[in-house]
Design an enzyme around this catalytic site. Structure first.
Site, PDB file in Angstrom:
ATOM      1  N   HIS A 142      -2.479   7.516  -1.323  1.00  0.00           N
ATOM      2  CA  HIS A 142      -3.672   6.905  -1.837  1.00  0.00           C
ATOM      3  C   HIS A 142      -4.256   7.270  -2.254  1.00  0.00           C
ATOM      4  O   HIS A 142      -5.546   7.194  -2.666  1.00  0.00           O
ATOM      5  CB  HIS A 142      -3.945   5.398  -1.825  1.00  0.00           C
ATOM      6  N   ASP A 179       7.700   4.193  -2.639  1.00  0.00           N
ATOM      7  CA  ASP A 179       6.405   2.710  -1.300  1.00  0.00           C
ATOM      8  C   ASP A 179       6.091   1.735  -2.501  1.00  0.00           C
ATOM      9  O   ASP A 179       5.904   2.438  -4.119  1.00  0.00           O
ATOM     10  CB  ASP A 179       4.912   4.164  -1.015  1.00  0.00           C
ATOM     11  N   HIS A 181       3.653   0.008  -3.107  1.00  0.00           N
ATOM     12  CA  HIS A 181       2.450   0.507  -4.557  1.00  0.00           C
ATOM     13  C   HIS A 181       2.077   1.944  -4.144  1.00  0.00           C
ATOM     14  O   HIS A 181       2.855   2.793  -3.953  1.00  0.00           O
ATOM     15  CB  HIS A 181       1.394   0.394  -2.982  1.00  0.00           C
ATOM     16  N   ASP A 267       7.672  -0.472   2.622  1.00  0.00           N
ATOM     17  CA  ASP A 267       7.068  -1.633   2.302  1.00  0.00           C
ATOM     18  C   ASP A 267       7.740  -2.606   1.281  1.00  0.00           C
ATOM     19  O   ASP A 267       7.019  -3.703   0.988  1.00  0.00           O
ATOM     20  CB  ASP A 267       5.464  -1.972   2.050  1.00  0.00           C
TER      21      ASP A 267
END
Length: 370
Positions: A142, A179, A181, A267
């Protein structure tokens, strides 16, 4: 040749301070009972512990690495950001971006975390190991060039890739980010570059909200080299396998990279507190197998996985072990106690058919498949 595993206990000493899951304590947000910020060291520590007690560690080439230096960082981040991050870290911590608190000494730990990724890439390129996993913490996907975000303080994977390009003349690289996200930081670094294919499979509108749409396909020299695969919340094992088969693997074959880097967030597992997907260790095992198959075809099997998210501390170790078992070719006698339950909780066939139709439509519109 064996699988390299890059780990340093100091990375587990990075702290975010006292936070309740993701938000700072204060006002109506009460201090956490028995837990703190989601990005705690526990899921990573337990992952390493499971490797140890299962006997897997002795099958791996385990090592630490040197931290990256400012030259490495400044290939991605402006000097102003690095200076600000260092000064805040020296002063006891703070937040140099969005949802990315850190404590004293986190600058040095983040440099070490990126160093693990850099060493993993370097050793695979040099042929010292056949493939590699870097248990990096804090994570990186990120982190934007000019600010931290979403627990990520340095862009670990881009730093590692650009160091290898500077040192070895590394050519095309594909990044497969599974991931849960969106890998917005990695996308931002490479959005206008054609030498790096960025692929992100993520829960639609999870984090960052309203980013990571399928219409974000790259610009300029990078037109067509960014592939976002937003998956519907509640999607599980089949959704991820379909995304791999319909989009990820054909994109990798079309791009034909010299190295594949996996942004290995774990995740998407069904128990994660920061997402709403239904994947399990078998999902990560089969995705690893698929990437390795294509890597054997296009880049001599050169695969590096760099750890990202994963916050269900009891479940993440089994997902991570599955990835390591496939990379290394060694199987332990560990049986994931959550796999049977999560397989029984998978969405109905009509959900999977609807998700598959969305994936097929995305493929028809994306320029990389033209």
């Amino acid at each position: 040749m064996t699988t390299g595993f890059y780990f340093d206990e100091r990375c587990l000493w990075h702290t975010t301070g006292e936070h309740a899951l993701i938000l700072p304590v204060g006002g109506y947000v009460q201090p956490p009972a028995g837990g703190g910020h989601a990005e705690s060291p526990e899921s990573k520590r337990r992952f390493k512990n499971l490797l140890d007690v299962s006997g897997m560690t002795e099958k791996l080439a385990v090592s630490s690495a040197q931290p990256v230096d400012r030259t490495d960082m400044e290939r991605i981040h402006p000097a102003s950001y690095i200076t600000q991050f260092k000064e805040m870290s020296d002063a006891g911590g703070g937040n140099a971006g969005i949802y990315s608190p850190f404590g004293a000494g986190s600058f040095e730990i983040a440099a070490l975390s990126a160093g693990l990724a850099k060493q993993a890439v370097d050793d695979v390129i040099k042929g010292r190991v056949k493939n590699a996993y870097a248990l990096s913490r804090p994570p990186g996907h990120h982190c934007l060039p000019e600010q931290s975000m979403g627990f990520c303080l340095l862009a670990n994977i881009p730093i590692a890739i650009e160091a290898a390009r500077a040192a070895h003349g590394l050519g095309k690289v594909a990044i497969v980010d599974w991931d849960v996200h969106h890998g917005n930081g990695t996308q931002a670094v490479y959005y206008e570059r054609g030498d790096t294919l960025t692929i992100s499979m993520h829960q639609e509108n999870c984090f960052p909200p309203a980013q990571g749409g399928a219409d974000e396909t790259g610009a300029g020299d990078g037109a067509g080299a960014n592939l976002n695969i937003p998956l519907l919340a509640g999607g599980g094992h089949q959704a991820y396998l379909d995304a791999m088969e319909v989009l990820v693997l054909p994109a990798l074959r079309a791009f034909a990279p010299d190295l594949i880097v996996i942004a290995s967030g774990l995740d998407a597992n069904a128990f994660d507190p920061l997402a709403r997907m239904q994947a399990n260790s078998a999902t990560f095992r089969q995705m690893t197998q698929a990437v390795m198959t294509v890597a054997d075809e296009v880049c001599g099997g050169r695969v590096v996985a760099v750890h990202e998210g994963g916050y269900a501390e009891v479940v993440v170790p089994f997902c991570g072990l599955a990835v390591i078992e496939e990379l290394s070719g060694h199987r332990t006698d560990v049986v994931d106690p959550f796999e049977e339950l999560t397989m029984a909780q998978q969405p109905a066939k009509d959900f999977n058919h609807f998700q598959l139709a969305r994936l097929t439509a995305l493929k028809a519109e994306h320029p990389i498949f033209a």
